[in-house]
Write a protein that holds these residues in place. Structure first.
Motif, PDB file in Angstrom:
ATOM      1  N   THR A   1       2.959  -8.474   4.288  1.00  0.00           N
ATOM      2  CA  THR A   1       2.059  -8.209   5.410  1.00  0.00           C
ATOM      3  C   THR A   1       2.916  -8.104   6.665  1.00  0.00           C
ATOM      4  O   THR A   1       3.964  -8.762   6.785  1.00  0.00           O
ATOM      5  N   TYR A   2       2.479  -7.280   7.581  1.00  0.00           N
ATOM      6  CA  TYR A   2       3.265  -7.082   8.810  1.00  0.00           C
ATOM      7  C   TYR A   2       3.353  -8.387   9.600  1.00  0.00           C
ATOM      8  O   TYR A   2       4.396  -8.706  10.169  1.00  0.00           O
TER       9      TYR A   2
ATOM     10  N   TYR B   1      -2.410  -4.625   7.563  1.00  0.00           N
ATOM     11  CA  TYR B   1      -1.170  -3.881   7.837  1.00  0.00           C
ATOM     12  C   TYR B   1      -0.030  -4.487   7.023  1.00  0.00           C
ATOM     13  O   TYR B   1       0.249  -5.686   7.133  1.00  0.00           O
ATOM     14  N   GLN B   2       0.596  -3.631   6.209  1.00  0.00           N
ATOM     15  CA  GLN B   2       1.661  -4.106   5.317  1.00  0.00           C
ATOM     16  C   GLN B   2       2.892  -3.200   5.453  1.00  0.00           C
ATOM     17  O   GLN B   2       2.790  -2.053   5.889  1.00  0.00           O
ATOM     18  N   VAL B   3       4.034  -3.766   5.066  1.00  0.00           N
ATOM     19  CA  VAL B   3       5.313  -3.073   5.288  1.00  0.00           C
ATOM     20  C   VAL B   3       6.152  -3.072   4.012  1.00  0.00           C
ATOM     21  O   VAL B   3       6.162  -4.047   3.263  1.00  0.00           O
ATOM     22  N   GLN B   4       6.844  -1.972   3.797  1.00  0.00           N
ATOM     23  CA  GLN B   4       7.897  -1.911   2.797  1.00  0.00           C
ATOM     24  C   GLN B   4       9.191  -1.465   3.478  1.00  0.00           C
ATOM     25  O   GLN B   4       9.158  -0.810   4.521  1.00  0.00           O
ATOM     26  N   MET B   5      10.312  -1.845   2.882  1.00  0.00           N
ATOM     27  CA  MET B   5      11.601  -1.485   3.435  1.00  0.00           C
ATOM     28  C   MET B   5      12.459  -0.895   2.320  1.00  0.00           C
ATOM     29  O   MET B   5      12.551  -1.473   1.229  1.00  0.00           O
ATOM     30  N   LEU B   6      13.066   0.247   2.584  1.00  0.00           N
ATOM     31  CA  LEU B   6      13.912   0.910   1.600  1.00  0.00           C
ATOM     32  C   LEU B   6      15.313   1.088   2.174  1.00  0.00           C
ATOM     33  O   LEU B   6      15.470   1.558   3.302  1.00  0.00           O
TER      34      LEU B   6
ATOM     35  N   TYR C   1       1.979   0.473   6.341  1.00  0.00           N
ATOM     36  CA  TYR C   1       0.748   0.912   5.679  1.00  0.00           C
ATOM     37  C   TYR C   1      -0.472   0.309   6.368  1.00  0.00           C
ATOM     38  O   TYR C   1      -0.458  -0.865   6.764  1.00  0.00           O
ATOM     39  N   HIS C   2      -1.512   1.127   6.486  1.00  0.00           N
ATOM     40  CA  HIS C   2      -2.822   0.611   6.890  1.00  0.00           C
ATOM     41  C   HIS C   2      -3.696   0.561   5.644  1.00  0.00           C
ATOM     42  O   HIS C   2      -3.984   1.595   5.032  1.00  0.00           O
ATOM     43  N   CYS C   3      -4.079  -0.644   5.244  1.00  0.00           N
ATOM     44  CA  CYS C   3      -4.820  -0.833   3.996  1.00  0.00           C
ATOM     45  C   CYS C   3      -6.290  -1.132   4.308  1.00  0.00           C
ATOM     46  O   CYS C   3      -6.600  -2.119   4.981  1.00  0.00           O
ATOM     47  N   ASP C   4      -7.179  -0.300   3.789  1.00  0.00           N
ATOM     48  CA  ASP C   4      -8.609  -0.447   4.080  1.00  0.00           C
ATOM     49  C   ASP C   4      -9.263  -1.563   3.272  1.00  0.00           C
ATOM     50  O   ASP C   4      -9.983  -2.396   3.813  1.00  0.00           O
TER      51      ASP C   4
END
Length: 268
Positions: free
Chosen positions: A234-235, A212-217, A200-203
């Protein structure tokens, strides 16, 4: 098709020689086949089929159980083979399969997971590229990357990342103690198993680190990261947590066979 990446286990000489083609590496699996839990299942199945128990072995019983499983999963029908097994029998046979996956693709030997670092690093190279393009306001050249492999691709990768690791290794003699184990291959890598990293790019963030943040599924379910126990990271934190693997796991060196003539057990 990139077999060197998605079938890394075929290209890792150390894994092939010391685990894949080494019967001694599966000693825990073989011991469980001869153990009291499997003996009880064998006797029950032999009695149901009116056969001498000596005419059956763990492998034949497992084939019958898998036939039951496949027909249920693929055709949604209850196979006649299922009538041979109780729920407790199924748990014993599930453990037999988990033992094999644990020692061949999971935490049993370090090389199982270390051989997957080439794929792990490739995933982060793609994420790095997306971050760089985003920072320079370029269009993301690969907004979606799909790589297709097998359970044998995914299981070592998840072990490399430290997921589903029990405090005590799975062994032939601790079936009862592993009743509530995390390592259940049927749940980790079922049919159509999949692992997704979402960047994700979070403004609207307080610090640049959070941009920049990450999720994992895994199998469409959010996973909690080890370093935070949260389902988002966060990345930079994620990269920092896996810094050793990203920087110090080198496929060629990891997979080289030892020069000296030592036994597989010593090396593993």
């Amino acid at each position: 098709v990139n077999d060197s990446l998605m079938r890394f286990f075929d290209h890792c000489a150390k894994f092939v020689a010391l685990v894949e083609e080494n019967d001694a590496a599966m000693c825990q699996v073989d011991a469980f086949k001869e153990g009291p839990e499997m003996r009880k299942v064998l006797e029950k199945v032999a009695s149901a089929l009116c056969l001498p128990v000596e005419e059956l072995n763990a492998d034949l019983v497992q084939v019958a159980f898998l036939t039951c499983s496949y027909e249920l999963a693929v055709k949604n029908v209850t196979s006649p083979w299922c009538s041979l097994f109780s729920e407790e029998d199924a748990k014993v046979l599930e453990y037999l399969n988990d033992l094999k996956q644990y020692w061949k693709r999971g935490y049993g030997y370090d090389i199982n997971s270390r051989s997957s670092c080439i794929l792990f690093q490739d995933i982060f190279q793609h994420l790095d590229k997306a971050v760089e393009e985003s920072k320079s306001s370029k269009p993301i050249s690969s907004p979606l990357i799909v790589q297709v492999g097998h359970a044998e691709t995914l299981q070592p990768l998840l072990a490399l990342m430290g997921f589903f690791k029990d405090d005590e290794p799975l062994r032939a003699n601790n079936y009862i103690r592993q009743t509530h184990r995390k390592f259940r291959s049927g749940q980790i890598v079922p049919y159509a198993a999949n692992l997704v990293f979402v960047l994700y790019h979070c403004d609207q963030v307080k610090t640049s680190k959070e941009e920049y943040q990450v999720q994992m599924l895994l199998n469409e379910k959010l996973m909690s990261f080890h370093h935070s126990n949260e389902t988002i990271s966060t990345y930079l934190d994620l990269k920092d947590y896996y810094k050793d693997i990203l920087e110090n796991c080198h496929f060629k060196e990891e997979c080289e066979l030892p020069k000296v003539n030592i036994t597989a057990v010593d090396e593993l």
